[in-house]
Motif scaffolding. Structure first.
Motif, short mmCIF file in Angstrom:
data_model
loop_
_atom_site.label_atom_id
_atom_site.label_comp_id
_atom_site.label_asym_id
_atom_site.label_seq_id
_atom_site.Cartn_x
_atom_site.Cartn_y
_atom_site.Cartn_z
N LEU A 1 49.48 19.04 71.70
CA LEU A 1 48.57 20.13 72.07
C LEU A 1 48.86 20.62 73.49
CD1 LEU A 1 46.04 21.70 71.10
CD2 LEU A 1 44.70 19.96 72.29
N ILE A 2 49.07 19.69 74.41
CA ILE A 2 49.33 20.07 75.82
C ILE A 2 50.71 20.71 75.95
CG2 ILE A 2 49.76 19.12 78.13
CD1 ILE A 2 46.87 19.15 77.62
N LEU A 3 51.73 20.05 75.39
CA LEU A 3 53.09 20.53 75.58
C LEU A 3 53.40 21.77 74.75
CD1 LEU A 3 54.93 17.09 75.76
CD2 LEU A 3 54.17 18.56 77.64
N GLY A 4 52.63 22.02 73.70
CA GLY A 4 52.84 23.21 72.89
C GLY A 4 52.00 24.39 73.33
N SER A 5 51.22 24.21 74.37
CA SER A 5 50.33 25.27 74.85
C SER A 5 51.12 26.35 75.58
CB SER A 5 49.29 24.66 75.79
OG SER A 5 48.53 25.67 76.39
N ALA B 1 48.68 24.88 83.55
CA ALA B 1 47.23 24.82 83.78
C ALA B 1 46.62 23.63 83.04
CB ALA B 1 46.57 26.12 83.33
N ALA B 2 47.08 23.37 81.83
CA ALA B 2 46.55 22.25 81.04
C ALA B 2 46.88 20.92 81.70
CB ALA B 2 47.09 22.30 79.63
N ILE B 3 48.10 20.77 82.18
CA ILE B 3 48.49 19.53 82.85
C ILE B 3 47.73 19.38 84.16
CG2 ILE B 3 50.42 18.37 84.00
CD1 ILE B 3 52.21 19.45 81.75
N PHE B 4 47.55 20.47 84.90
CA PHE B 4 46.80 20.42 86.15
C PHE B 4 45.36 19.97 85.91
CE2 PHE B 4 44.00 22.54 89.24
CZ PHE B 4 44.47 21.95 90.40
N ILE B 5 44.70 20.56 84.91
CA ILE B 5 43.33 20.18 84.59
C ILE B 5 43.26 18.72 84.15
CG2 ILE B 5 41.43 20.58 82.96
CD1 ILE B 5 42.22 23.57 83.08
N LEU B 6 44.22 18.28 83.37
CA LEU B 6 44.26 16.89 82.91
C LEU B 6 44.42 15.94 84.09
CD1 LEU B 6 44.44 15.11 80.29
CD2 LEU B 6 46.91 15.21 80.62
N VAL C 1 43.74 16.48 87.33
CA VAL C 1 42.58 16.53 88.22
C VAL C 1 41.41 15.76 87.62
CG1 VAL C 1 40.83 18.06 89.21
CG2 VAL C 1 43.24 18.64 89.41
N SER C 2 41.17 15.93 86.33
CA SER C 2 40.02 15.26 85.72
C SER C 2 40.23 13.75 85.64
CB SER C 2 39.74 15.84 84.34
OG SER C 2 40.83 15.64 83.47
N PHE C 3 41.40 13.30 85.22
CA PHE C 3 41.66 11.86 85.16
C PHE C 3 41.72 11.27 86.57
CE2 PHE C 3 42.42 12.38 80.78
CZ PHE C 3 42.58 11.14 80.18
N GLY C 4 42.35 11.96 87.50
CA GLY C 4 42.47 11.46 88.86
C GLY C 4 41.13 11.32 89.56
N SER C 5 40.27 12.32 89.42
CA SER C 5 38.97 12.23 90.08
C SER C 5 38.07 11.19 89.42
CB SER C 5 38.29 13.59 90.08
OG SER C 5 38.04 14.03 88.76
N THR C 6 38.12 11.08 88.11
CA THR C 6 37.29 10.09 87.42
C THR C 6 37.70 8.67 87.78
OG1 THR C 6 36.92 11.61 85.59
CG2 THR C 6 36.52 9.27 85.16
N PHE C 7 38.98 8.37 87.65
CA PHE C 7 39.45 7.03 87.95
C PHE C 7 39.37 6.73 89.45
CE2 PHE C 7 40.94 7.25 83.69
CZ PHE C 7 41.16 5.95 83.26
N GLY C 8 39.65 7.73 90.29
CA GLY C 8 39.56 7.53 91.73
C GLY C 8 38.16 7.17 92.17
N PHE C 9 37.17 7.89 91.64
CA PHE C 9 35.79 7.58 91.99
C PHE C 9 35.38 6.22 91.44
CE2 PHE C 9 31.23 7.64 91.06
CZ PHE C 9 30.75 7.78 92.35
N ALA C 10 35.80 5.89 90.23
CA ALA C 10 35.42 4.62 89.62
C ALA C 10 35.97 3.43 90.41
CB ALA C 10 35.89 4.55 88.18
N VAL C 11 37.23 3.50 90.80
CA VAL C 11 37.83 2.40 91.56
C VAL C 11 37.21 2.30 92.95
CG1 VAL C 11 39.98 1.58 92.62
CG2 VAL C 11 39.98 2.38 90.27
N MET C 12 36.98 3.45 93.60
CA MET C 12 36.38 3.43 94.92
C MET C 12 34.96 2.86 94.88
SD MET C 12 34.08 5.26 97.09
CE MET C 12 33.87 6.73 96.14
#
Length: 81
Positions: free
Chosen positions: A37-41, A46-51, A53-64
């Motif tokens: 879905l991502i690579l065929g878009s 934009a899809a990779i950037f959103i992915l 940012v969302s994973f990075g902020s979620t995991f970053g906040f959780a670990v912190m």
């Protein structure tokens, strides 16, 4: 730089890195067709950037947050970090 600020930044960056690795694994292993879905878009960047940012902020906040909650309360114990 104060030790507490460095502690928070290091743990946040570690969480962001873990989030990016998990996001890359989801795309690479094509979990539930998400990689196709991502690579065929048509707007792949934009899809990779959103992915990332969302994973990075979620995991970053959780670990912190976990690191802060498990931080020692005694000054001597904190100085050993």
């Amino acid at each position: 730089m104060p030790k507490l600020i460095r502690f928070v930044i290091v743990n946040t960056l570690a969480g962001v890195l873990i989030g990016w690795i998990v996001a890359a694994a989801v795309v690479y292993f094509n979990i539930n067709g998400f990689g196709d879905l991502i690579l065929g878009s048509s707007s792949r960047i934009a899809a990779i950037f959103i992915l990332l940012v969302s994973f990075g902020s979620t995991f970053g906040f959780a670990v912190m947050a976990t690191a802060v909650m498990l931080m020692p309360v005694d000054k001597d114990e904190f100085d050993k970090l």
